[in-house]
Design a protein around this motif. Structure first.
Motif, PDB file in Angstrom:
ATOM      1  N   PHE A 154      20.432  44.380  14.920  1.00 39.51           N
ATOM      2  CA  PHE A 154      20.533  45.778  15.354  1.00 39.51           C
ATOM      3  C   PHE A 154      20.582  45.860  16.880  1.00 39.51           C
ATOM      4  O   PHE A 154      21.417  46.563  17.453  1.00 39.51           O
ATOM      5  CB  PHE A 154      19.345  46.558  14.794  1.00 39.51           C
ATOM      6  N   SER A 155      19.705  45.137  17.542  1.00 34.00           N
ATOM      7  CA  SER A 155      19.661  45.149  19.003  1.00 34.00           C
ATOM      8  C   SER A 155      20.931  44.573  19.604  1.00 34.00           C
ATOM      9  O   SER A 155      21.484  45.133  20.566  1.00 34.00           O
ATOM     10  CB  SER A 155      18.460  44.347  19.498  1.00 34.00           C
ATOM     11  N   LEU A 156      21.399  43.472  19.055  1.00 31.85           N
ATOM     12  CA  LEU A 156      22.610  42.835  19.582  1.00 31.85           C
ATOM     13  C   LEU A 156      23.828  43.737  19.405  1.00 31.85           C
ATOM     14  O   LEU A 156      24.638  43.890  20.332  1.00 31.85           O
ATOM     15  CB  LEU A 156      22.841  41.487  18.884  1.00 31.85           C
ATOM     16  N   GLU A 157      23.954  44.360  18.234  1.00 35.06           N
ATOM     17  CA  GLU A 157      25.092  45.255  18.001  1.00 35.06           C
ATOM     18  C   GLU A 157      25.015  46.481  18.920  1.00 35.06           C
ATOM     19  O   GLU A 157      26.037  46.913  19.450  1.00 35.06           O
ATOM     20  CB  GLU A 157      25.133  45.684  16.538  1.00 35.06           C
ATOM     21  N   SER A 158      23.816  47.016  19.100  1.00 40.23           N
ATOM     22  CA  SER A 158      23.647  48.158  20.001  1.00 40.23           C
ATOM     23  C   SER A 158      24.011  47.778  21.428  1.00 40.23           C
ATOM     24  O   SER A 158      24.726  48.506  22.120  1.00 40.23           O
ATOM     25  CB  SER A 158      22.201  48.666  19.959  1.00 40.23           C
ATOM     26  N   PHE A 159      23.523  46.636  21.863  1.00 36.16           N
ATOM     27  CA  PHE A 159      23.814  46.155  23.211  1.00 36.16           C
ATOM     28  C   PHE A 159      25.312  45.939  23.410  1.00 36.16           C
ATOM     29  O   PHE A 159      25.868  46.301  24.451  1.00 36.16           O
ATOM     30  CB  PHE A 159      23.045  44.855  23.480  1.00 36.16           C
ATOM     31  N   ALA A 160      25.968  45.358  22.410  1.00 33.94           N
ATOM     32  CA  ALA A 160      27.408  45.107  22.509  1.00 33.94           C
ATOM     33  C   ALA A 160      28.182  46.416  22.654  1.00 33.94           C
ATOM     34  O   ALA A 160      29.108  46.506  23.469  1.00 33.94           O
ATOM     35  CB  ALA A 160      27.895  44.331  21.284  1.00 33.94           C
ATOM     36  N   LEU A 161      27.814  47.418  21.886  1.00 37.33           N
ATOM     37  CA  LEU A 161      28.481  48.720  22.002  1.00 37.33           C
ATOM     38  C   LEU A 161      28.263  49.327  23.387  1.00 37.33           C
ATOM     39  O   LEU A 161      29.201  49.851  24.002  1.00 37.33           O
ATOM     40  CB  LEU A 161      27.976  49.676  20.919  1.00 37.33           C
ATOM     41  N   LEU A 162      27.034  49.264  23.874  1.00 39.29           N
ATOM     42  CA  LEU A 162      26.752  49.801  25.209  1.00 39.29           C
ATOM     43  C   LEU A 162      27.499  49.029  26.294  1.00 39.29           C
ATOM     44  O   LEU A 162      28.041  49.619  27.232  1.00 39.29           O
ATOM     45  CB  LEU A 162      25.244  49.779  25.473  1.00 39.29           C
ATOM     46  N   ARG A 163      27.537  47.725  26.146  1.00 38.60           N
ATOM     47  CA  ARG A 163      28.218  46.873  27.139  1.00 38.60           C
ATOM     48  C   ARG A 163      29.712  47.164  27.193  1.00 38.60           C
ATOM     49  O   ARG A 163      30.332  47.084  28.251  1.00 38.60           O
ATOM     50  CB  ARG A 163      27.967  45.417  26.787  1.00 38.60           C
ATOM     51  N   GLU A 164      30.278  47.518  26.027  1.00 40.65           N
ATOM     52  CA  GLU A 164      31.711  47.826  25.958  1.00 40.65           C
ATOM     53  C   GLU A 164      32.011  49.262  26.375  1.00 40.65           C
ATOM     54  O   GLU A 164      33.159  49.683  26.362  1.00 40.65           O
ATOM     55  CB  GLU A 164      32.218  47.583  24.535  1.00 40.65           C
ATOM     56  N   GLY A 165      30.961  50.006  26.732  1.00 40.68           N
ATOM     57  CA  GLY A 165      31.157  51.378  27.174  1.00 40.68           C
ATOM     58  C   GLY A 165      31.318  52.368  26.035  1.00 40.68           C
ATOM     59  O   GLY A 165      31.709  53.510  26.258  1.00 40.68           O
TER      60      GLY A 165
END
Length: 70
Positions: A29-40
């Motif tokens: 969950f954290s990794l997917e959330s971080f990836a979405l945020l990182r991609e803007g």
């Protein structure tokens, strides 16, 4: 000298599925959330985080309420 394993079956299940399973699920969950945020993808990230938390709480809350009424 042999070491005896005095951990009950319930504790083994808890440690294997509850603790480890919960950690890996939260990590994903954290990794997917971080990836979405990182991609803007802020809207998708906010939707994903909110839906995951709300649905997770409901998935715990509803069965408890239903079982209390039975």
């Amino acid at each position: 000298m042999a070491v005896r394993n005095n951990i009950s079956l319930e504790w083994k299940f808890f440690l294997a599925t509850g603790l480890c399973g919960g950690y890996t699920t939260f990590s994903t969950f954290s990794l997917e959330s971080f990836a979405l945020l990182r991609e803007g993808e802020f809207l998708y990230a906010a939707t994903y985080i909110t839906a995951s938390v709300v649905l997770g709480v409901l998935a715990t809350f509803l069965p408890v309420i239903i079982l209390e009424k039975i």
